[in-house]
Enzyme design. Structure first.
Site, PDB file in Angstrom:
ATOM      1  N   ASP A 149       0.819  -1.283   0.116  1.00  7.79           N
ATOM      2  CA  ASP A 149      -0.249  -0.128  -0.105  1.00  7.79           C
ATOM      3  C   ASP A 149       1.011   1.180   0.082  1.00  7.79           C
ATOM      4  O   ASP A 149       1.865   1.223   0.930  1.00  7.79           O
ATOM      5  CB  ASP A 149      -1.018   0.189   1.198  1.00  7.79           C
ATOM      6  CG  ASP A 149      -1.983   0.980   1.398  1.00  7.79           C
ATOM      7  OD1 ASP A 149      -1.470   2.144   0.976  1.00  7.79           O
ATOM      8  OD2 ASP A 149      -3.186   0.792   1.667  1.00  7.79           O
ATOM      9  N   ILE A 150       0.679   2.155  -0.923  1.00  8.17           N
ATOM     10  CA  ILE A 150       1.527   3.323  -1.054  1.00  8.17           C
ATOM     11  C   ILE A 150       1.177   4.448   0.002  1.00  8.17           C
ATOM     12  O   ILE A 150       1.919   5.488  -0.001  1.00  8.17           O
ATOM     13  CB  ILE A 150       1.661   4.001  -2.345  1.00  8.17           C
ATOM     14  CG1 ILE A 150       0.171   4.330  -2.868  1.00  8.17           C
ATOM     15  CG2 ILE A 150       2.330   2.844  -3.416  1.00  8.17           C
ATOM     16  CD1 ILE A 150       0.381   5.371  -3.948  1.00  8.17           C
ATOM     17  N   GLU A 152     -12.716   2.339  -0.882  1.00  9.42           N
ATOM     18  CA  GLU A 152     -11.805   3.350  -1.379  1.00  9.42           C
ATOM     19  C   GLU A 152     -11.701   3.144  -2.923  1.00  9.42           C
ATOM     20  O   GLU A 152     -11.521   3.908  -3.720  1.00  9.42           O
ATOM     21  CB  GLU A 152     -10.413   3.172  -1.003  1.00  9.42           C
ATOM     22  CG  GLU A 152     -10.311   2.860   0.606  1.00  9.42           C
ATOM     23  CD  GLU A 152     -10.545   1.452   1.062  1.00  9.42           C
ATOM     24  OE1 GLU A 152      -9.993   0.368   0.254  1.00  9.42           O
ATOM     25  OE2 GLU A 152     -11.218   1.189   1.912  1.00  9.42           O
ATOM     26  N   HIS A 162     -10.498  -6.374  -2.515  1.00  8.27           N
ATOM     27  CA  HIS A 162      -9.157  -6.248  -1.946  1.00  8.27           C
ATOM     28  C   HIS A 162      -9.246  -6.304  -0.432  1.00  8.27           C
ATOM     29  O   HIS A 162     -10.257  -6.270   0.271  1.00  8.27           O
ATOM     30  CB  HIS A 162      -8.408  -5.184  -2.399  1.00  8.27           C
ATOM     31  CG  HIS A 162      -8.835  -3.647  -1.726  1.00  8.27           C
ATOM     32  ND1 HIS A 162     -10.010  -3.109  -2.474  1.00  8.27           N
ATOM     33  CD2 HIS A 162      -8.417  -2.930  -0.838  1.00  8.27           C
ATOM     34  CE1 HIS A 162     -10.295  -1.917  -1.660  1.00  8.27           C
ATOM     35  NE2 HIS A 162      -9.231  -1.951  -0.890  1.00  8.27           N
ATOM     36  N   HIS A 164      -6.564  -5.719   2.859  1.00 16.39           N
ATOM     37  CA  HIS A 164      -5.666  -5.213   3.676  1.00 16.39           C
ATOM     38  C   HIS A 164      -4.919  -6.026   4.719  1.00 16.39           C
ATOM     39  O   HIS A 164      -5.729  -6.534   5.598  1.00 16.39           O
ATOM     40  CB  HIS A 164      -5.956  -4.002   4.477  1.00 16.39           C
ATOM     41  CG  HIS A 164      -6.544  -2.771   3.667  1.00 16.39           C
ATOM     42  ND1 HIS A 164      -5.850  -1.771   3.116  1.00 16.39           N
ATOM     43  CD2 HIS A 164      -7.808  -2.608   3.126  1.00 16.39           C
ATOM     44  CE1 HIS A 164      -6.612  -0.961   2.623  1.00 16.39           C
ATOM     45  NE2 HIS A 164      -7.780  -1.376   2.432  1.00 16.39           N
TER      46      HIS A 164
END
Length: 130
Positions: A29-30, A88, A93, A95
């Site tokens: 994750d950026i 988002e 997805h 995390h």
């Protein structure tokens, strides 16, 4: 129209890849809440996690487990937390977040800032354990 994550999978947007196979892609994750915070996605563009076919959902979790195990080998933490928010980006997805307490998974806290070199080095180190 392709989602941000589909563009990452297709190489149109760069990412710090951790692992990939024919159906899944994992990358740092950026905008991480912790060092090693990783996103795992199916390559198939499906918006909502619970719209995934059962076999794909199960395989996503199995792939995520391999990635979580690799993160644990490289990032000092008590365990890898998993969360699904799903608002988002309209692409299913999960995390994977290295944690020492439940509060380490709060998305409202300040994010970790890493340089491009730090991201790249961390991705390479974690990927070496997959």
């Amino acid at each position: 129209m392709s989602t941000l994550f589909t563009k990452i999978v297709q190489g149109e947007i760069p990412s710090y890849k951790i692992a990939e196979d024919d159906r899944f892609y994992a990358f740092l994750d950026i905008n991480p809440v912790a060092i090693g915070h990783t996103l795992v996605i199916p390559k198939e563009e499906i918006d909502y996690l619970f719209d995934l076919p059962d076999d794909l959902l199960g395989d996503l979790m199995a792939f995520s487990k391999k990635v979580a195990t690799a993160i644990e080998k490289e990032v000092d933490c008590k365990r890898i937390g998993i969360t699904v928010v799903g608002l988002e980006v309209p692409h299913a997805h999960v995390h994977l977040i290295p944690i020492d307490s439940i509060y380490d998974m709060e998305f409202s806290k300040p994010r970790i800032n890493l340089t491009e070199e730090e991201f790249s080095d961390l991705a390479t180190r974690i990927a070496g354990h997959v």
